[in-house]
Design an enzyme around this catalytic site. Structure first.
Site, PDB file in Angstrom:
ATOM      1  N   SER A  96       2.345   4.873   7.916  1.00 25.93           N
ATOM      2  CA  SER A  96       1.849   3.718   7.156  1.00 25.93           C
ATOM      3  C   SER A  96       2.761   2.500   7.183  1.00 25.93           C
ATOM      4  O   SER A  96       2.343   1.426   6.753  1.00 25.93           O
ATOM      5  CB  SER A  96       1.647   4.108   5.696  1.00 25.93           C
ATOM      6  OG  SER A  96       0.391   4.681   5.523  1.00 25.93           O
ATOM      7  N   LYS A  99       1.353  -0.542   8.705  1.00 25.75           N
ATOM      8  CA  LYS A  99       0.222  -1.286   8.118  1.00 25.75           C
ATOM      9  C   LYS A  99       0.528  -2.751   7.781  1.00 25.75           C
ATOM     10  O   LYS A  99      -0.279  -3.626   8.118  1.00 25.75           O
ATOM     11  CB  LYS A  99      -0.303  -0.540   6.883  1.00 25.75           C
ATOM     12  CG  LYS A  99      -0.985   0.787   7.217  1.00 25.75           C
ATOM     13  CD  LYS A  99      -1.288   1.579   5.952  1.00 25.75           C
ATOM     14  CE  LYS A  99      -2.012   2.886   6.238  1.00 25.75           C
ATOM     15  NZ  LYS A  99      -2.135   3.723   5.035  1.00 25.75           N
ATOM     16  N   TYR A 226      -6.164   2.996  15.010  1.00 30.82           N
ATOM     17  CA  TYR A 226      -5.359   3.170  13.790  1.00 30.82           C
ATOM     18  C   TYR A 226      -4.515   4.448  13.889  1.00 30.82           C
ATOM     19  O   TYR A 226      -3.331   4.465  13.513  1.00 30.82           O
ATOM     20  CB  TYR A 226      -6.281   3.216  12.562  1.00 30.82           C
ATOM     21  CG  TYR A 226      -5.605   3.773  11.337  1.00 30.82           C
ATOM     22  CD1 TYR A 226      -4.779   2.976  10.543  1.00 30.82           C
ATOM     23  CD2 TYR A 226      -5.776   5.116  10.984  1.00 30.82           C
ATOM     24  CE1 TYR A 226      -4.144   3.510   9.433  1.00 30.82           C
ATOM     25  CE2 TYR A 226      -5.141   5.652   9.875  1.00 30.82           C
ATOM     26  CZ  TYR A 226      -4.316   4.845   9.107  1.00 30.82           C
ATOM     27  OH  TYR A 226      -3.674   5.378   8.019  1.00 30.82           O
ATOM     28  N   TYR A 278       2.680   3.406  -2.235  1.00 26.19           N
ATOM     29  CA  TYR A 278       1.547   4.168  -2.764  1.00 26.19           C
ATOM     30  C   TYR A 278       1.401   3.907  -4.265  1.00 26.19           C
ATOM     31  O   TYR A 278       1.621   2.787  -4.714  1.00 26.19           O
ATOM     32  CB  TYR A 278       1.712   5.667  -2.446  1.00 26.19           C
ATOM     33  CG  TYR A 278       1.993   5.934  -0.984  1.00 26.19           C
ATOM     34  CD1 TYR A 278       1.031   5.639  -0.013  1.00 26.19           C
ATOM     35  CD2 TYR A 278       3.204   6.455  -0.555  1.00 26.19           C
ATOM     36  CE1 TYR A 278       1.274   5.887   1.333  1.00 26.19           C
ATOM     37  CE2 TYR A 278       3.446   6.702   0.793  1.00 26.19           C
ATOM     38  CZ  TYR A 278       2.484   6.410   1.722  1.00 26.19           C
ATOM     39  OH  TYR A 278       2.719   6.645   3.051  1.00 26.19           O
ATOM     40  N   VAL A 296       4.325   8.507   5.619  1.00 25.50           N
ATOM     41  CA  VAL A 296       4.439   9.952   5.406  1.00 25.50           C
ATOM     42  C   VAL A 296       5.303  10.646   6.471  1.00 25.50           C
ATOM     43  O   VAL A 296       5.589  11.829   6.345  1.00 25.50           O
ATOM     44  CB  VAL A 296       3.058  10.647   5.301  1.00 25.50           C
ATOM     45  CG1 VAL A 296       2.317  10.212   4.053  1.00 25.50           C
ATOM     46  CG2 VAL A 296       2.219  10.422   6.554  1.00 25.50           C
TER      47      VAL A 296
END
Ligand code: GLU
Length: 355
Positions: A96, A99, A226, A278, A296
């Site tokens: 992530s 992103k 992705y 998160y 992660v």
């Protein structure tokens, strides 16, 4: 700008740091000195090396196999100084952390306001792969995706990049991450295959976003790119470089190339502050006070705008999905150097104002 790689006491044999031979100018005003950075990093490493709390992510089977004892830290200043310690050459999947950088690319292409309107910029208060959040946002007539740092927003970001076909879409993502890192990056095939074989939930998200007309093209193509994006291999120095490119306002300190505009860099950092860790993003802002993004795979990059970026990697995660040791190490470094963006430097009192 040349990057000086400094020796850090305790640096692992895997990534021996070489002292520079060139005389180096003192840091620009307001930036921490080499000694301050090095001792903050050394302290954070030593204090957290023995921490064994948390556990590897295992919903992507290949992540469960990564050595949980790995631990590395890198700091990169806006004037191009690099400090690193531990398993600094160890490659791991970006997950992530990719992103915000892809969101920055989309903001550059589509416009900042358009991304806000289409993908949203608010925290969802739900897990990164929540389907409930999509439905709730849709119900409330907000962008169903929530924001570009949760899976829905990130898959939609990829699906909205300008690209004539799947290869062009993948190149756009990979080139973007490489421009931030200052070198060509590659995908970890094993991680990609493992995630592609098990990402049923993300498939549902992509299909739902197609139904809600957020992804203009083929949702399977957006999802595949992705998944590749999340499988890109980086080390902590790459992550620190990516963060430092945001810390400068969009110029890579190594290549000297402008990657995104100052406006886009600013908004990217705002997204990271809102949703970078998160559901624990609020606690992180409160306790550490800097924009950051975790993945992660065990990496976290944090940015002190105008000063430096610090990245740490260690695979054991807490309940929210954030690396335990990486959080502790970054908290320690930023705290010691006084990096919280909310902290106002205190000047000596000028005394009562006379009229
Ligand atoms: N590839 C991961 C997923 O989509 C990224 C998750 C993360 O790092 O938060 O589940």
């Amino acid at each position: 700008m040349a990057v000086a790689v400094l020796a850090a006491a305790g640096a692992s044999a895997q990534a021996p740091a070489q002292p520079t031979t060139r005389p180096r100018p003192p840091p620009a005003a307001g930036l921490p000195t080499d000694a301050e950075l090095q001792s903050a990093m050394q302290r954070a490493y030593t204090a957290n090396k023995g921490v064994t709390e948390g556990k590897n992510a295992d919903y992507i089977p290949a992540l469960a196999k990564v050595d949980p004892n790995l631990f590395g830290i890198a700091i990169l200043t806006v004037d191009g100084r690099v400090f690193s310690i531990g398993d600094t050459g160890q490659a791991f999947s970006i997950q992530s952390i990719s992103k915000p950088f892809v969101a920055a690319k989309l903001m550059s292409e589509m416009g900042i306001q358009q991304v806000e309107e289409k993908l949203g910029v608010n925290a969802t208060g739900e897990a990164f792969n929540s389907i409930e959040a999509i439905e709730r946002n849709k119900e409330a007539k907000d962008p169903p995706t929530g924001n570009p740092l949760v899976n829905a927003g990130a898959i939609a970001a990829v699906g909205n990049l300008k690209a004539a076909n799947a290869d062009a879409r993948w190149s756009s993502v990979l080139d973007t991450l490489g421009a931030f890192a200052g070198r060509n990056l590659v995908m970890d095939q094993e991680i990609y295959k493992s995630e592609a074989a098990t990402n049923t939930r993300n498939r549902s998200i992509a299909d739902l976003l197609k139904a809600y007309e957020v992804i203009p093209g083929n949702p399977a193509e957006a999802l595949d790119v992705y998944t590749r994006q999340c499988s890109v291999a980086v080390n902590v120095k790459d992550l620190a470089m990516m963060g430092a490119t945001l810390a400068t306002g969009g110029v890579n300190p190594l290549t000297g190339k402008r990657v995104v505009s100052p406006d886009v860099a600013e908004r990217t950092l705002a997204l990271m502050m809102t949703a970078g860790l998160y559901e624990d993003s609020g606690a992180w802002a409160f306790e550490v006070g800097v924009p950051a993004k975790s993945g992660v795979g065990g990496g976290i990059v944090a940015v002190v705008p105008g000063k430096y970026a610090v990245a740490a990697f260690s695979p054991r995660l807490d309940e929210a999905g954030n690396s335990v040791r990486a959080q502790k190490a970054i908290d320690s470094i930023v705290g010691e150097l006084g990096g919280s963006v909310f902290r106002v430097a205190q000047r000596p009192s000028p005394g009562p104002t006379r009229r």
